[in-house]
Design an enzyme around this catalytic site. Structure first.
Site, PDB file in Angstrom:
ATOM      1  CG  HIS A  20      85.324 -21.560 -12.102  1.00 15.01           C
ATOM      2  ND1 HIS A  20      84.839 -22.793 -12.441  1.00 15.01           N
ATOM      3  CD2 HIS A  20      84.358 -20.663 -12.439  1.00 15.01           C
ATOM      4  CE1 HIS A  20      83.633 -22.659 -12.959  1.00 15.01           C
ATOM      5  NE2 HIS A  20      83.319 -21.381 -12.962  1.00 15.01           N
ATOM      6  CG  ASN A 125      75.746  -4.404   1.061  1.00 11.31           C
ATOM      7  OD1 ASN A 125      76.745  -3.791   1.379  1.00 11.31           O
ATOM      8  ND2 ASN A 125      74.582  -4.252   1.672  1.00 11.31           N
TER       9      ASN A 125
END
Length: 134
Positions: A20, A125
Site C-alpha cells: 500500500h 508519463n
C-alpha cells in the site's frame, strides 16, 4: 499460463511485490530513470509498446489508489491523455495529484520500479500509487 493480459514475468512480479502506497512509474522512452531505481525496459522500437497499452495492461493486475500526473501533460495533451482522463473518470486511477514535470521526475527516485515504454510523445508519463484490494 496466466489468465490476465500481463505476460511479462518481471513486471507481473513487480506488481505482486507492491504494498500500500508503493509507486510504479510508467514512462515514455525519454523519461530519465534515476540511478538505483529498478527499470523494466519494455521499449522495442519507437511507439512499441505504446503508453496507453502499457497502462491498461498494468491496471489489469494493479490496484491503484491514486496517481501523479505532470501539469505539462494536461497542457501538451499527448494522445495518451484521453485514456488517462477516461480511466480516471471510471475510477481506475484513483485520486489525481497534479505536480510539475520536475516533481514527477523526482518522484521516480522513490518508485519501486519504473517501466520504460517505446512511447515517443513527450509527457506520456504517470506515477501510479498502489492501493489495497481489501
Amino acid at each position: 499460463m496466466k489468465k490476465t493480459p500481463l505476460l511479462n514475468a518481471e513486471l507481473s512480479a513487480a506488481i505482486a511485490r507492491l504494498g500500500h502506497g508503493d509507486v510504479i512509474v510508467i514512462g515514455d522512452a525519454g523519461m530519465p530513470i534515476p540511478p538505483g531505481t529498478p527499470c523494466i525496459d519494455l521499449a522495442l522500437t519507437a511507439g512499441v509498446p505504446d503508453f496507453v497499452t502499457t497502462l491498461k495492461v498494468v491496471l489489469s493486475e494493479m490496484q491503484v489508489q491514486g496517481h501523479l500526473l505532470a501539469r505539462e501533460t494536461l497542457e501538451v495533451a499527448p494522445v495518451g491523455l484521453e485514456a488517462i482522463e477516461s480511466l480516471t473518470a471510471a475510477g481506475e486511477l484513483g485520486e489525481r495529484q497534479l505536480v510539475s514535470h520536475d516533481e514527477l521526475k523526482a518522484a521516480c527516485r522513490n518508485a519501486r520500479v519504473q517501466i520504460r515504454t517505446g512511447e515517443c510523445r513527450p509527457y506520456s508519463n504517470i506515477a501510479l500509487i498502489a492501493g489495497v484490494t481489501f
